[in-house]
Design a protein around this motif. Structure first.
Motif, short mmCIF file in Angstrom:
data_model
loop_
_atom_site.label_atom_id
_atom_site.label_comp_id
_atom_site.label_asym_id
_atom_site.label_seq_id
_atom_site.Cartn_x
_atom_site.Cartn_y
_atom_site.Cartn_z
N VAL A 6 0.84 -1.20 0.00
CA VAL A 6 0.00 0.00 0.00
C VAL A 6 0.87 1.26 0.00
O VAL A 6 0.61 2.21 -0.74
CB VAL A 6 -0.94 -0.02 1.22
CG1 VAL A 6 -1.61 1.34 1.40
CG2 VAL A 6 -1.99 -1.11 1.08
N GLU A 10 0.91 4.28 -2.85
CA GLU A 10 0.62 5.66 -2.47
C GLU A 10 1.84 6.56 -2.68
O GLU A 10 1.70 7.71 -3.09
CB GLU A 10 0.17 5.71 -1.01
CG GLU A 10 -1.17 5.00 -0.77
CD GLU A 10 -1.61 5.07 0.68
OE1 GLU A 10 -0.83 5.64 1.50
OE2 GLU A 10 -2.70 4.58 1.01
N ILE A 177 -5.09 -3.95 2.41
CA ILE A 177 -5.09 -3.46 1.03
C ILE A 177 -6.37 -2.70 0.71
O ILE A 177 -6.34 -1.60 0.14
CB ILE A 177 -4.89 -4.64 0.05
CG1 ILE A 177 -3.45 -5.16 0.15
CG2 ILE A 177 -5.20 -4.21 -1.38
CD1 ILE A 177 -3.18 -6.37 -0.72
N SER A 180 -7.18 1.04 1.84
CA SER A 180 -6.47 2.16 1.22
C SER A 180 -7.21 2.60 -0.04
O SER A 180 -7.31 1.84 -1.01
CB SER A 180 -5.04 1.74 0.87
OG SER A 180 -4.42 2.72 0.06
N THR A 183 -4.99 2.69 -3.27
CA THR A 183 -4.66 1.35 -3.76
C THR A 183 -5.83 0.73 -4.50
O THR A 183 -5.67 0.16 -5.59
CB THR A 183 -4.25 0.45 -2.58
OG1 THR A 183 -3.16 1.05 -1.88
CG2 THR A 183 -3.84 -0.93 -3.06
#
Length: 239
Positions: A6, A10, A177, A180, A183
């Motif tokens: 993640v 980002e 995961i 986020s 993501t």
């Protein structure tokens, strides 16, 4: 590993946003890999020193770069030195802790909004009159906001994530995961962009504009923006 994945996604977006706000060329793959690699070394040291968190890119600093229009490395180095020095003195920490939360919230609204708008500005290099591109942009943004919100609300109500099997490691991986937003949005956008009529829509996708920035030597300005100081390029040669 899920948190690192993640953070990688980002941070890649933050690197591109920082380059745009600093009026630099989009970072080529070599520069992105170099940044992610140094970030991984930072995470390694965080684990060795027993910190509770790892290392990731500060989105707030990227937004601050855009609002001040100051992208000098020297400024970043001096500010990092100040932060290390002030972290040793507890009085300065108490001073910042006394700042009211509404002020922090207002600053965050400005900085995060600025970075989000920079991300949307990259769509100008695609054909936004194309229904295909509109569909991909809309679906990825909607799912990127709604799926993590569902995971957060579910976790708050049930005290565990939607993924709740006997394999704890699998639950942690999946829940991390999908908590986020960047993501989830990236996974949806990449999947749709590379499956929906991708062969005949290279121009609409903006691929001709991006191709010259894929390599370090694709643009002569890359050397000005991304050459490391102190002749460190000997150890990290551009590709």
């Amino acid at each position: 590993m899920a948190a690192v994945l993640v953070s990688l996604i980002e941070s890649t977006g933050a690197y591109k946003a920082a380059s745009r706000l600093a009026s630099a060329t989009p970072p080529p793959a070599h520069v992105l890999s170099r940044g992610i690699g140094w970030q991984g070394i930072g995470i390694l040291f965080s684990g060795l020193f027993g910190t509770a968190t790892g290392c990731t890119v500060s989105i707030e600093n990227v937004g601050l770069l855009g609002s001040t229009r100051v992208g000098s490395r020297r400024v970043i180095q001096i500010s990092a030195g100040f932060m290390i020095f002030f972290s040793i003195l507890g009085k300065f920490g108490a001073l910042f802790a006394s700042i009211p939360f509404p002020i922090f919230a207002a600053v965050y609204c400005v900085l995060f909004g600025l970075v989000a708008s920079v991300g949307l500005s990259f769509l100008q290099f695609t054909n936004m009159n194309s229904m295909r591109n509109l569909f991909i942009a809309g679906v990825s943004l909607f799912l990127g906001l709604s799926i993590p919100e569902y995971f957060r609300e579910y976790t708050t109500a049930a005290f565990h994530g939607p993924s709740h099997t006997k394999a704890g490691w699998f639950n942690d991986f999946l829940n991390t995961i999908f908590l986020s937003s960047p993501t989830v949005a990236m996974m949806v956008a990449v999947f749709l962009d590379n499956t929906l009529d991708y062969k005949d829509s290279a121009k609409d996708r903006g691929m001709p504009w991006w191709v010259k920035f894929r390599t370090f030597k694709g643009d002569s300005r890359n050397e000005e923006f991304y050459t490391l100081p102190f002749n460190l390029n000997r150890f990290f040669p551009p590709s």
